[in-house]
Structures are given as C-alpha cells and as structure tokens.
Design a protein around this motif. Structure first.
Motif, PDB file in Angstrom:
ATOM      1  N   ALA A 253       0.836  -1.198   0.000  1.00  0.00           N
ATOM      2  CA  ALA A 253       0.000   0.000   0.000  1.00  0.00           C
ATOM      3  C   ALA A 253       0.873   1.250   0.000  1.00  0.00           C
ATOM      4  O   ALA A 253       0.580   2.215  -0.701  1.00  0.00           O
ATOM      5  N   MET A 254       1.941   1.253   0.765  1.00  0.00           N
ATOM      6  CA  MET A 254       2.819   2.423   0.800  1.00  0.00           C
ATOM      7  C   MET A 254       3.550   2.591  -0.530  1.00  0.00           C
ATOM      8  O   MET A 254       3.785   3.703  -0.977  1.00  0.00           O
ATOM      9  N   GLY A 255       3.914   1.480  -1.163  1.00  0.00           N
ATOM     10  CA  GLY A 255       4.557   1.552  -2.476  1.00  0.00           C
ATOM     11  C   GLY A 255       3.622   2.130  -3.513  1.00  0.00           C
ATOM     12  O   GLY A 255       4.004   2.938  -4.351  1.00  0.00           O
ATOM     13  N   GLY A 256       2.357   1.711  -3.463  1.00  0.00           N
ATOM     14  CA  GLY A 256       1.363   2.236  -4.388  1.00  0.00           C
ATOM     15  C   GLY A 256       1.120   3.720  -4.151  1.00  0.00           C
ATOM     16  O   GLY A 256       0.955   4.494  -5.091  1.00  0.00           O
ATOM     17  N   LEU A 257       1.096   4.123  -2.880  1.00  0.00           N
ATOM     18  CA  LEU A 257       0.917   5.536  -2.552  1.00  0.00           C
ATOM     19  C   LEU A 257       2.083   6.359  -3.074  1.00  0.00           C
ATOM     20  O   LEU A 257       1.898   7.463  -3.580  1.00  0.00           O
ATOM     21  N   HIS A 258       3.276   5.802  -2.972  1.00  0.00           N
ATOM     22  CA  HIS A 258       4.470   6.497  -3.468  1.00  0.00           C
ATOM     23  C   HIS A 258       4.365   6.722  -4.979  1.00  0.00           C
ATOM     24  O   HIS A 258       4.697   7.808  -5.478  1.00  0.00           O
TER      25      HIS A 258
END
Length: 52
Positions: free
Chosen positions: A4-9
């Motif tokens: 999820a954090m990678g996608g947000l990035h």
C-alpha cells in the motif's frame, strides 16, 4: 502494508509530475500568447503606418 505504501508512493510521484507538467504548460502557453499578441499589435501598427 508495504504494498500500500509503495502504491501511494507511485501515485504521489505521478501527481507531482502531473502538476509540474501542468505548470510548465501554463508558462509556455502564457509566453506564446504574449508573443502572438505582441506580434499582432506590431503588425497592425506597421500596416497602419503604411496607409495614406
């Protein structure tokens, strides 16, 4: 959670690039618009000067 954090990035990176490109496009649009307006006004003065 890491995914999820990678996608947000990636989303934030794309949004940043999009805003940057939009700003650059607005600056180029404004510069071209001013240049064309100036050229048309100069041409009109030049044509009017040649009238009898």
């Amino acid at each position: 959670m890491v995914t999820a954090m990678g996608g947000l990035h990636v989303i934030m990176l794309l949004l940043t690039w999009g805003v940057g490109l939009a700003m650059a496009g607005a600056v180029v649009y404004g510069a071209v618009r001013l240049a064309v307006t100036h050229a048309l006004k100069s041409h009109t003065r030049w044509v009017d000067r040649g009238k009898p």
